[in-house]
Design a protein around this motif. Structure first.
Motif, PDB file in Angstrom:
ATOM      1  N   TYR A   1       0.828  -1.216   0.000  1.00  0.00           N
ATOM      2  CA  TYR A   1       0.000   0.000   0.000  1.00  0.00           C
ATOM      3  C   TYR A   1       0.859   1.263   0.000  1.00  0.00           C
ATOM      4  N   ARG A   2       1.936   1.250   0.746  1.00  0.00           N
ATOM      5  CA  ARG A   2       2.781   2.440   0.859  1.00  0.00           C
ATOM      6  C   ARG A   2       3.765   2.589  -0.301  1.00  0.00           C
ATOM      7  N   GLN A   3       4.218   1.478  -0.863  1.00  0.00           N
ATOM      8  CA  GLN A   3       5.370   1.559  -1.753  1.00  0.00           C
ATOM      9  C   GLN A   3       5.121   1.180  -3.209  1.00  0.00           C
ATOM     10  N   TYR A   4       4.064   0.464  -3.520  1.00  0.00           N
ATOM     11  CA  TYR A   4       3.927  -0.095  -4.874  1.00  0.00           C
ATOM     12  C   TYR A   4       3.966   0.996  -5.940  1.00  0.00           C
ATOM     13  N   VAL A   5       4.633   0.706  -7.041  1.00  0.00           N
ATOM     14  CA  VAL A   5       4.916   1.705  -8.070  1.00  0.00           C
ATOM     15  C   VAL A   5       3.659   2.302  -8.698  1.00  0.00           C
ATOM     16  N   ASP A   6       2.591   1.520  -8.790  1.00  0.00           N
ATOM     17  CA  ASP A   6       1.356   1.981  -9.420  1.00  0.00           C
ATOM     18  C   ASP A   6       0.333   2.298  -8.336  1.00  0.00           C
ATOM     19  N   GLY A   7      -0.041   3.562  -8.236  1.00  0.00           N
ATOM     20  CA  GLY A   7      -0.987   3.993  -7.214  1.00  0.00           C
ATOM     21  C   GLY A   7      -2.371   3.404  -7.369  1.00  0.00           C
ATOM     22  N   THR A   8      -2.686   2.849  -8.546  1.00  0.00           N
ATOM     23  CA  THR A   8      -3.985   2.164  -8.738  1.00  0.00           C
ATOM     24  C   THR A   8      -3.861   0.678  -8.426  1.00  0.00           C
ATOM     25  N   PHE A   9      -2.658   0.248  -8.093  1.00  0.00           N
ATOM     26  CA  PHE A   9      -2.361  -1.167  -7.823  1.00  0.00           C
ATOM     27  C   PHE A   9      -2.788  -2.042  -9.005  1.00  0.00           C
ATOM     28  N   ASN A  10      -2.424  -1.545 -10.194  1.00  0.00           N
ATOM     29  CA  ASN A  10      -2.767  -2.245 -11.450  1.00  0.00           C
ATOM     30  C   ASN A  10      -4.275  -2.499 -11.559  1.00  0.00           C
ATOM     31  N   GLN A  11      -5.030  -1.465 -11.174  1.00  0.00           N
ATOM     32  CA  GLN A  11      -6.497  -1.481 -11.259  1.00  0.00           C
ATOM     33  C   GLN A  11      -7.135  -2.487 -10.291  1.00  0.00           C
ATOM     34  N   VAL A  12      -6.444  -2.788  -9.204  1.00  0.00           N
ATOM     35  CA  VAL A  12      -6.972  -3.682  -8.181  1.00  0.00           C
ATOM     36  C   VAL A  12      -7.425  -2.848  -6.985  1.00  0.00           C
ATOM     37  N   ASP A  13      -8.618  -3.152  -6.437  1.00  0.00           N
ATOM     38  CA  ASP A  13      -9.102  -2.472  -5.236  1.00  0.00           C
ATOM     39  C   ASP A  13      -8.337  -3.027  -4.040  1.00  0.00           C
ATOM     40  N   TRP A  14      -7.244  -2.377  -3.689  1.00  0.00           N
ATOM     41  CA  TRP A  14      -6.349  -2.911  -2.676  1.00  0.00           C
ATOM     42  C   TRP A  14      -6.971  -2.870  -1.276  1.00  0.00           C
ATOM     43  N   GLN A  15      -7.859  -1.903  -1.042  1.00  0.00           N
ATOM     44  CA  GLN A  15      -8.562  -1.854   0.243  1.00  0.00           C
ATOM     45  C   GLN A  15      -9.472  -3.062   0.400  1.00  0.00           C
ATOM     46  N   ALA A  16     -10.161  -3.439  -0.691  1.00  0.00           N
ATOM     47  CA  ALA A  16     -11.039  -4.610  -0.650  1.00  0.00           C
ATOM     48  C   ALA A  16     -10.232  -5.889  -0.450  1.00  0.00           C
ATOM     49  N   VAL A  17      -9.034  -5.920  -1.012  1.00  0.00           N
ATOM     50  CA  VAL A  17      -8.157  -7.085  -0.840  1.00  0.00           C
ATOM     51  C   VAL A  17      -7.810  -7.269   0.636  1.00  0.00           C
ATOM     52  N   ARG A  18      -7.501  -6.168   1.299  1.00  0.00           N
ATOM     53  CA  ARG A  18      -7.172  -6.243   2.738  1.00  0.00           C
ATOM     54  C   ARG A  18      -8.353  -6.788   3.535  1.00  0.00           C
ATOM     55  N   LYS A  19      -9.513  -6.273   3.243  1.00  0.00           N
ATOM     56  CA  LYS A  19     -10.716  -6.711   3.958  1.00  0.00           C
ATOM     57  C   LYS A  19     -10.960  -8.202   3.742  1.00  0.00           C
ATOM     58  N   GLU A  20     -10.769  -8.634   2.490  1.00  0.00           N
ATOM     59  CA  GLU A  20     -11.008 -10.046   2.141  1.00  0.00           C
ATOM     60  C   GLU A  20     -10.090 -10.980   2.931  1.00  0.00           C
ATOM     61  N   TYR A  21      -8.799 -10.645   2.969  1.00  0.00           N
ATOM     62  CA  TYR A  21      -7.850 -11.581   3.555  1.00  0.00           C
ATOM     63  C   TYR A  21      -7.740 -11.463   5.069  1.00  0.00           C
ATOM     64  N   LEU A  22      -8.089 -10.322   5.624  1.00  0.00           N
ATOM     65  CA  LEU A  22      -8.078 -10.202   7.087  1.00  0.00           C
ATOM     66  C   LEU A  22      -9.368 -10.724   7.717  1.00  0.00           C
ATOM     67  N   SER A  23     -10.376 -10.989   6.880  1.00  0.00           N
ATOM     68  CA  SER A  23     -11.633 -11.529   7.413  1.00  0.00           C
ATOM     69  C   SER A  23     -11.581 -13.049   7.564  1.00  0.00           C
ATOM     70  N   LYS A  24     -10.539 -13.664   7.021  1.00  0.00           N
ATOM     71  CA  LYS A  24     -10.401 -15.116   7.102  1.00  0.00           C
ATOM     72  C   LYS A  24      -9.756 -15.522   8.431  1.00  0.00           C
ATOM     73  N   SER A  25      -9.923 -16.807   8.777  1.00  0.00           N
ATOM     74  CA  SER A  25      -9.277 -17.355   9.969  1.00  0.00           C
ATOM     75  C   SER A  25      -8.050 -18.151   9.550  1.00  0.00           C
ATOM     76  N   TYR A  26      -6.990 -18.025  10.340  1.00  0.00           N
ATOM     77  CA  TYR A  26      -5.744 -18.728  10.040  1.00  0.00           C
ATOM     78  C   TYR A  26      -5.271 -19.462  11.292  1.00  0.00           C
ATOM     79  N   THR A  27      -4.842 -20.700  11.093  1.00  0.00           N
ATOM     80  CA  THR A  27      -4.382 -21.484  12.237  1.00  0.00           C
ATOM     81  C   THR A  27      -2.861 -21.596  12.292  1.00  0.00           C
ATOM     82  N   ASN A  28      -2.178 -21.272  11.190  1.00  0.00           N
ATOM     83  CA  ASN A  28      -0.715 -21.364  11.192  1.00  0.00           C
ATOM     84  C   ASN A  28      -0.112 -20.442  10.134  1.00  0.00           C
ATOM     85  N   GLN A  29       1.200 -20.327  10.146  1.00  0.00           N
ATOM     86  CA  GLN A  29       1.897 -19.435   9.226  1.00  0.00           C
ATOM     87  C   GLN A  29       1.770 -19.892   7.775  1.00  0.00           C
ATOM     88  N   GLU A  30       1.760 -21.199   7.550  1.00  0.00           N
ATOM     89  CA  GLU A  30       1.673 -21.705   6.175  1.00  0.00           C
ATOM     90  C   GLU A  30       0.388 -21.240   5.498  1.00  0.00           C
TER      91      GLU A  30
END
Length: 427
Positions: free
Chosen positions: A51-80
């Motif tokens: 979010y802070r550093q990527y060269v393209d401020g549009t993140f190659n036309q990807v909604d990066w905020q929605a990506v964060r929401k998607e992956y932080l809403s999941k449950s994880y039991t381990n690092q893998e």
């Protein structure tokens, strides 16, 4: 290489199976992480860096905020599980150079930048359009090189496993292994499939080789630069100094098949040939430029020809582009690979690492290296068969008048010498 500074910037090659090329001044070494981040903390750490550093401020036309929401809403039991999600998250950017490394991969990358390698000796990238794994170039005198793997080969299978959908990290993990063991690659080249059984080896790279060449153009200095490794600049300085004592009348710098390496190495080497001028500029997503310039300390001002081909990538393109745009050298050969993106490598809290594209390279005249590469001033094509014969079957012809690209360089230096002689006589 001692790895000490706050971050590592890479981009002078893509990914090597014996090394990952790095292009700035170092990386912060955390040693053992002070604490092991939770899976969600790790995912968010990666998201924040992009979010802070990527060269393209549009993140190659990807909604990066929605990506964060998607992956932080999941449950994880381990690092893998977190690692798998991070790879999925980054894949949405469709940028093969922005990639995650687990702790083992990251440790290997840090060790490998020293120039002591174990592997087969090829540099690979993922084609941005086809997503296929493509060889940038084999490193000279390595197992892959000796078996006949060449630039632009597409890797279809590794030990019988299809590379479809595989990223460079996965390919590296499959191709790496202990010295003496074998790996089987299925390659696509010009519509034909080929198979290579390659024995892995410990690879010690000496990046610079030099010699005097007695030619019709006079006594010339020939310098072959295989890779921009940590000791390349020192070896280049030694080579030029040695050849200057031989009173050579001009130089041929051979960058053919050089996949790149350390950015600071390419800048240091450019300064050995240039007294003044811009060497390279990097442009981030705010459009801000950081320029590297020559500092008036060229080791020689004698005529120079640089040899390049489709295996000359990234740091090779930076150096040849700087010498071309500053009219310091004539570039001879074929169009180069075209890799002009800058990656920053950051250590993460659990010992893993992230490479994220933060900028792109421009030559001094403002040309974008990425995808297109450097066009030679004088084009001399070699077929794949000619190149293989020259580099593998008939190595004694390399850098002789039976080497068409070298012969053209000699011709150019001869004309320059004749022109300089006439000018001197008139004065």
């Amino acid at each position: 290489m001692v790895i000490t500074k706050s971050r590592l910037v890479l981009g002078a090659t893509a990914v090597t199976l014996s090394t990952i090329a790095v292009t700035s001044l170092g990386i912060h070494s955390r040693g053992q992480a002070l604490f092991k981040a939770s899976p969600k903390e790790l995912i968010d750490e990666v998201w924040q860096i992009v979010y802070r550093q990527y060269v393209d401020g549009t993140f190659n036309q990807v909604d990066w905020q929605a990506v964060r929401k998607e992956y932080l809403s999941k449950s994880y039991t381990n690092q893998e599980e977190a690692y798998k999600s991070i790879r999925e998250m980054l894949k949405k950017l469709e940028d093969p150079y922005t990639r995650f490394m687990n702790p083992e991969e990251f440790k290997n990358m840090q060790v490998d930048t020293s120039g002591e390698l174990t592997g087969i000796g090829i540099t690979i990238s993922q084609d941005e359009k086809t997503k296929q794994l493509v060889v940038i170039a084999p490193i000279e005198d390595t197992p892959a090189f000796k078996m006949g793997v060449i630039a632009k080969d597409v890797i279809l299978e590794i030990d019988g496993k299809s590379t479809e959908g595989m990223d460079t990290n996965q390919a590296v993990s499959l191709i790496r292994g202990e010295a003496g063991t074998k790996v089987r690659l299925k390659i696509l080249r010009n519509g034909q499939k080929k198979q290579f059984d390659i024995t892995r080896a410990r690879i010690e790279i000496h990046p610079v080789k030099c010699s005097e060449k007695q030619t019709p153009a006079g006594n010339l200095g020939y310098i072959r630069l295989n890779q921009f490794s940590a000791n390349a600049a020192k070896e280049m300085k030694d080579a030029i100094s040695k050849l200057e004592t031989k009173n050579v009348s001009g130089y041929i710098l051979d960058l053919r098949g050089n996949p790149g390496g350390l950015l600071f190495s390419s800048v240091d080497i450019a300064r050995m040939w240039l007294d003044k001028g811009t060497i390279v500029s990097t442009i981030d997503r705010q459009g801000e430029q950081e320029r590297e310039i020559a500092k008036g300390r060229a080791l020689t001002t004698k005529p120079l020809v640089v040899l390049v081909d489709k295996g000359s990538a990234s740091a090779s393109e930076i150096l040849s582009g700087a010498l071309q745009d500053n009219k310091r050298a004539t570039i001879v050969g074929t169009q180069t690979f075209g890799k002009g993106l800058v990656q920053s490598v950051r250590p993460l809290e659990d010992g893993s690492g992230l490479a994220v594209t933060i900028a792109k390279y421009h030559t001094p005249s403002g040309k974008d290296i990425n995808k297109h590469g450097i066009d030679p001033d004088v084009k001399v094509d070699l077929t794949d068969a000619q190149r293989q014969d020259l580099w593998l079957k008939e190595r004694d012809k390399l850098a002789t008048l039976e080497d068409p690209q070298f012969a053209k360089a000699v011709e150019i230096l001869g004309k320059q010498a004749a022109k300089n002689s006439k000018t001197t006589n008139k004065n």
